[in-house]
Enzyme design. Structure first.
Site, PDB file in Angstrom:
ATOM      1  N   ARG A  90       0.848  -1.194   0.000  1.00  0.00           N
ATOM      2  CA  ARG A  90       0.000   0.000   0.000  1.00  0.00           C
ATOM      3  C   ARG A  90       0.877   1.235   0.000  1.00  0.00           C
ATOM      4  NH1 ARG A  90      -5.048   2.092   2.475  1.00  0.00           N
ATOM      5  NH2 ARG A  90      -5.092   4.227   1.703  1.00  0.00           N
ATOM      6  N   ASP A 104      -9.083  -0.443   7.839  1.00  0.00           N
ATOM      7  CA  ASP A 104      -9.612   0.678   8.623  1.00  0.00           C
ATOM      8  C   ASP A 104     -10.102   0.180   9.967  1.00  0.00           C
ATOM      9  OD1 ASP A 104      -9.309   2.790   6.755  1.00  0.00           O
ATOM     10  OD2 ASP A 104     -11.103   2.142   5.691  1.00  0.00           O
TER      11      ASP A 104
END
Length: 172
Positions: A90, A104
């Site tokens: 990422r 998240d």
């Protein structure tokens, strides 16, 4: 292990990974990575497919939610999640860009945090996202938003039209 009721982590991917493969496999590998990162996995939702939000020409996402137990503080857990994202390639930069992995922290028990520091809890945009609410219904159908007092089923029912999220794999 310190136990908080309903520590919830959303998982998403819409790009393949050179080792783990397709986004659904990336999400499965992320569950394993979370489980060896000072967290105990309690439950895993089924995987869902959804279009990017906001709408774009990037590939659809695979999304799910896990509930976990951990001794980590919310900030340390978020740091671990960001480390896992980085391990999966990422790269943060452009908001809402396609990504190999997105993790998240959605909720940490009934904890409410909004002091300008990360993390903000519960996640500030969870209430308007089908790709979070539908998997959340799988792992925590009785979950109540600690700020609004609204149930996850009521939040899902109140989603605006056009947010489609489809199961792609049966529950474990």
């Amino acid at each position: 292990m310190l136990v908080f009721d309903m520590i919830l982590v959303a998982i998403g991917s819409n790009l393949p990974h050179p080792v783990h493969g397709a986004p659904s496999k990336v999400c499965e590998a992320a569950v394993k990575a979370i489980s060896i990162s000072e967290c105990r996995i309690l439950s895993v939702s089924q995987w869902f497919s959804s279009a990017p939000v906001p709408a774009s020409d990037q590939p659809d996402f695979v999304n799910g939610v896990v509930s976990v137990e951990t001794d980590l503080s919310p900030a340390r857990l978020l740091g671990k999640l960001h480390g896992i994202e980085a391990d999966f390639g990422r790269q943060r930069g452009v908001p809402n860009a396609a990504r190999t992995l997105d993790l998240d922290l959605i909720a940490f028990g009934d904890l409410v945090m909004n002091d300008g520091k990360a993390p903000i809890l519960p996640h500030p945009r969870l209430s308007g996202r089908a790709f979070v609410l539908f998997p959340l219904l799988d792992v925590a159908p009785d979950w109540i938003h600690p700020v609004s007092g609204v149930s996850v089923s009521e939040l899902a029912a109140a989603l605006p039209p056009g947010q489609n999220c489809y199961p792609i794999q049966p529950c474990r």
